[in-house]
Design an enzyme around this catalytic site. Structure first.
Site, PDB file in Angstrom:
ATOM      1  N   SER A  20      -6.115   3.372 -17.609  1.00  0.00           N
ATOM      2  CA  SER A  20      -4.872   3.359 -17.990  1.00  0.00           C
ATOM      3  C   SER A  20      -4.420   3.227 -19.337  1.00  0.00           C
ATOM      4  O   SER A  20      -3.213   3.871 -19.785  1.00  0.00           O
ATOM      5  CB  SER A  20      -4.387   1.901 -17.278  1.00  0.00           C
ATOM      6  OG  SER A  20      -4.281   1.850 -15.919  1.00  0.00           O
ATOM      7  N   SER A 164       5.010  -1.876  -8.910  1.00  0.00           N
ATOM      8  CA  SER A 164       4.476  -0.735  -9.221  1.00  0.00           C
ATOM      9  C   SER A 164       4.578  -0.637 -11.128  1.00  0.00           C
ATOM     10  O   SER A 164       5.492  -0.429 -11.679  1.00  0.00           O
ATOM     11  CB  SER A 164       4.772   0.667  -8.880  1.00  0.00           C
ATOM     12  OG  SER A 164       4.419   1.795  -9.623  1.00  0.00           O
ATOM     13  N   GLN A 166       3.494   1.890 -12.523  1.00  0.00           N
ATOM     14  CA  GLN A 166       3.892   3.132 -12.962  1.00  0.00           C
ATOM     15  C   GLN A 166       5.188   3.596 -12.885  1.00  0.00           C
ATOM     16  O   GLN A 166       5.706   3.963 -14.071  1.00  0.00           O
ATOM     17  CB  GLN A 166       3.096   4.354 -12.074  1.00  0.00           C
ATOM     18  CG  GLN A 166       1.551   4.182 -12.221  1.00  0.00           C
ATOM     19  CD  GLN A 166       0.817   5.093 -11.114  1.00  0.00           C
ATOM     20  OE1 GLN A 166       1.268   5.678 -10.324  1.00  0.00           O
ATOM     21  NE2 GLN A 166      -0.589   5.299 -11.371  1.00  0.00           N
ATOM     22  N   ASP A 312      -6.636  -1.775  -7.501  1.00  0.00           N
ATOM     23  CA  ASP A 312      -7.754  -0.693  -7.472  1.00  0.00           C
ATOM     24  C   ASP A 312      -8.925  -1.420  -7.080  1.00  0.00           C
ATOM     25  O   ASP A 312      -9.886  -0.389  -6.664  1.00  0.00           O
ATOM     26  CB  ASP A 312      -7.640   0.089  -8.756  1.00  0.00           C
ATOM     27  CG  ASP A 312      -6.325   0.996  -9.197  1.00  0.00           C
ATOM     28  OD1 ASP A 312      -5.676   1.274  -8.066  1.00  0.00           O
ATOM     29  OD2 ASP A 312      -5.937   0.826 -10.330  1.00  0.00           O
ATOM     30  N   LYS A 339      -2.238   5.653  -2.307  1.00  0.00           N
ATOM     31  CA  LYS A 339      -3.083   6.197  -3.391  1.00  0.00           C
ATOM     32  C   LYS A 339      -3.733   7.465  -3.530  1.00  0.00           C
ATOM     33  O   LYS A 339      -3.147   8.276  -2.376  1.00  0.00           O
ATOM     34  CB  LYS A 339      -4.054   4.994  -3.577  1.00  0.00           C
ATOM     35  CG  LYS A 339      -3.681   3.481  -3.998  1.00  0.00           C
ATOM     36  CD  LYS A 339      -2.867   3.470  -5.215  1.00  0.00           C
ATOM     37  CE  LYS A 339      -2.378   2.116  -5.521  1.00  0.00           C
ATOM     38  NZ  LYS A 339      -1.373   2.170  -6.498  1.00  0.00           N
TER      39      LYS A 339
HETATM   40  C1  S3P Z   1      -1.628   2.238 -12.834  1.00  0.00           C
HETATM   41  C2  S3P Z   1      -1.090   1.721 -11.989  1.00  0.00           C
HETATM   42  C3  S3P Z   1      -1.305   1.218 -10.544  1.00  0.00           C
HETATM   43  C4  S3P Z   1      -2.989   1.742 -10.312  1.00  0.00           C
HETATM   44  C5  S3P Z   1      -3.282   2.875 -10.846  1.00  0.00           C
HETATM   45  C6  S3P Z   1      -3.092   3.010 -12.413  1.00  0.00           C
HETATM   46  C7  S3P Z   1      -0.996   2.384 -14.197  1.00  0.00           C
HETATM   47  O1  S3P Z   1      -0.608   2.149  -9.624  1.00  0.00           O
HETATM   48  O2  S3P Z   1      -2.906   1.845  -9.005  1.00  0.00           O
HETATM   49  O3  S3P Z   1      -4.650   3.180 -10.536  1.00  0.00           O
HETATM   50  O4  S3P Z   1      -2.171   2.819 -15.088  1.00  0.00           O
HETATM   51  O5  S3P Z   1       0.056   1.998 -14.594  1.00  0.00           O
HETATM   52  P1  S3P Z   1       0.917   1.764  -9.058  1.00  0.00           P
HETATM   53  O6  S3P Z   1       1.724   1.582 -10.351  1.00  0.00           O
HETATM   54  O7  S3P Z   1       1.231   2.530  -8.190  1.00  0.00           O
HETATM   55  O8  S3P Z   1       0.576   0.648  -8.423  1.00  0.00           O
END
Ligand code: S3P
Length: 427
Positions: A20, A164, A166, A312, A339
Site C-alpha cells: 500500500s 474502503s 481505496q 487482507d 477482492k
Molecule cells: C488497500 C485497501 C484495501 C485492501 C487492499 C489495499 C489500499 O482495499 O484490501 O489490499 O492500499 O488502500 P479496500 O479499500 O477496497 O478495502
C-alpha cells in the site's frame, strides 16, 4: 506446487516493503516537485504496475536497485495523457487511486486491467469523482474506465457507502486539484497511509475521529520515503507460528500502523503469544519487530468494525480458526467477495478440501476448529496471491501436505515468498 508438513517454523525474517505504501510513494512522488527517493520499495507485480503507469503518464522512475527507486515528479497537475490505455494489471489500489489523481488532470485517460481487475466494482470511485466535476465512464460499473479530467473540480463532503481506503484515497487525491476543501466521512476507520503521506508531503490534512479533510495543493514534496515491511506479507509467517506446535517466528522492521494490525489482536485473544519490540517510526508510520509463538488456540468472533483492520488477513484468520477449539464466526466481511477473487468462496472451498469444518456465510464464515492438524489436500489460488499464501501455510500445518494450484500468483505482492517460508521451516 506442493507444500509438505513442517515439524516447526522457527527463525527471524524481514519481509519486503509495504505494498500500500509503495504504491502511494511512487504515485505521490510522480505528483511531487523534483525527486522522491523510495527506500524499501516492495517490488511485486502490483507495485511495478504502478511504476509502469506513472512512466506512461509522464513521470520518470529510476530503479537504483530491487528496492530503491528515484521518482522524478511532474507536479500536482503535470501528468499527461498517453495514447494507449493505462494497464493497471491486477492492482485495485492502482486503478482506484490513479482515477482520483487523473480526475483533476487535463486530458482523456483510459484505465484498464486484467480479467480479475475488470470484474471488480468501479462505480464506487466513479460516483464521487463525477460529483466533484470530472467525467468518468465505467463499462457497466467496471474497468475499462474513461476519465476526462477537469481543471475545475470542486471539493465535496463525501460519506463513504463502504469502508474502503481505496475509495477514500481516490476522493482525497482528487481533492488536491479541486477548489475548496474535500472531506471524506468513513463508516469505520480504514488504513490511513494516504493521509499520513500527504501530510508528510506538506498538504493541509485535518483528521477527526470519523472523517478526514484535505485542502487543495499547489505542490507536493516528499523528499524521501522509508517503506516499512508489509504487515500483510508477514501475516502468513505469523499465522504459521501460531498454528504449528513448537514454532517461534520474529519479523523485523514491520509496519505496525494500528489500522493494519488487527490480526495481532486476534492472535492474542485466540491464545497465541505475541510480543512487539523496538517500536519506532519510519516517517509517520509506526514500525517494530513482532514475535509470535505457538499457543493452544480458542475460537473468537470478528464483526464489521474490526474487518478493515485486518481485511487482507481474513483468509488466514479462517485457517487460525480451523485450529482453534470451538466455533469462530467471521461476519461483516462481504467486501471479501469483491477482492482479487471471491475470497469467501475461495477460502471456504480451499480449507474444506483440506479437511477444515468451514461454512461460508454471505458476509464471512463459520468455522468449527479442532486443536489438531488438518489432513491436507488441494487449494486453488484462483489467481489470488493471498489465497496461494493461505494454501502454503495450510500445507505446513497439515498432516499430509497441500497442493497449491496457481502458486506463482504470490509474485503479485511477494515474489520471494516460498523461499523465505522455506528458510523458517524444519521438516
Ligand atoms: C488497500 C485497501 C484495501 C485492501 C487492499 C489495499 C489500499 O482495499 O484490501 O489490499 O492500499 O488502500 P479496500 O479499500 O477496497 O478495502
Amino acid at each position: 506446487m506442493r507444500v509438505e508438513p513442517a515439524v516447526s517454523v522457527v527463525g527471524h525474517v524481514a519481509v519486503p516493503g509495504d505494498k500500500s505504501i509503495s504504491h502511494r510513494a511512487v504515485m505521490f512522488g510522480a505528483l511531487g516537485e523534483g525527486e522522491t527517493r523510495v527506500r524499501g520499495f516492495g517490488r511485486g507485480g502490483d507495485t511495478m504496475a504502478t511504476v509502469h503507469a506513472m512512466r506512461a503518464l509522464g513521470a520518470g522512475v529510476d530503479e537504483l536497485s530491487d528496492d530503491e527507486l528515484v521518482v522524478h515528479g511532474v507536479g500536482v497537475r503535470g501528468l499527461r495523457a498517453p495514447d494507449a490505455p493505462v494497464d493497471c494489471e491486477n492492482a485495485g489500489t492502482l486503478i482506484r487511486l490513479v482515477a482520483g489523481v487523473l480526475a483533476g488532470q487535463e486530458g482523456r485517460f483510459e484505465l484498464t486491467g486484467d480479467e480479475s481487475l475488470r470484474s471488480r466494482p468501479m462505480e464506487r470511485i466513479a460516483a464521487p469523482l463525477r460529483e466533484m466535476g470530472a467525467s468518468v465512464e465505467t463499462t457497466d460499473g467496471h474497468a475499462p474506465i474513461v476519465i476526462v479530467g477537469s481543471g475545475a473540480l470542486h471539493g465535496i463532503d463525501y460519506e463513504l457507502p463502504v469502508a474502503s481506503a481505496q475509495v477514500k484515497s481516490a476522493v482525497l487525491l482528487a481533492g488536491l486539484n479541486a477548489s475548496g476543501a474535500t472531506t471524506v466521512v468513513e463508516p469505520k476507520p480504514t488504513r490511513d497511509h494516504t493521509e499520513l503521506m500527504l501530510e508528510a508531503a506538506g498538504v493541509g490534512v485535518r483528521r477527526r475521529s470519523t472523517s478526514v479533510t484535505v485542502q487543495p495543493a499547489t505542490s507536493l514534496r516528499l523528499g524521501e520515503v522509508d517503506v516499512p515491511g508489509d504487515f500483510s506479507s508477514a501475516a502468513p509467517f505469523l499465522v504459521a507460528a501460531a498454528i504449528v506446535p513448537g514454532s517461534d517466528v520474529t519479523v523485523h522492521d514491520l509496519g505496525l500502523n494500528p489500522r493494519r494490525t488487527g490480526l495481532l489482536d486476534v492472535l492474542e485473544r485466540m491464545g497465541a503469544r505475541v510480543a512487539i519490540f523496538n517500536r519506532r517510526r519510519a516517517g509517520r508510520e509506526p514500525v517494530g519487530d513482532v514475535q509470535v509463538e505457538y499457543g493452544e488456540l480458542v475460537a473468537t468472533r470478528i464483526d464489521a468494525a474490526e474487518v478493515p483492520l485486518l481485511v487482507d488477513e481474513l483468509p488466514l484468520v479462517a485457517l487460525l480458526a480451523s485450529h482453534a477449539r470451538g466455533d469462530t464466526v467471521v461476519a461483516g466481511a462481504a467486501e471479501l467477495r469483491l477482492k482479487e477473487t471471491d475470497r469467501i468462496a475461495a477460502v471456504a472451498d480451499g480449507l474444506h478440501a483440506c479437511g477444515a469444518h468451514i461454512r461460508p456465510r454471505e458476509d464471512g464464515w463459520t468455522i468449527t476448529g479442532v486443536p489438531a492438524r488438518l489432513k491436507g489436500g488441494k487449494v486453488d489460488a484462483r489467481g489470488d496471491h493471498r489465497i496461494a499464501m493461505l494454501g502454503a501455510i495450510a500445507g505446513l500445518a497439515s498432516r499430509e501436505g497441500v497442493e497449491i494450484v496457481g502458486a506463482d500468483t504470490v509474485a503479485i505482492s511477494f515474489p520471494g515468498f516460498y523461499e523465505m517460508l522455506d528458510s523458517l521451516v524444519t521438516r
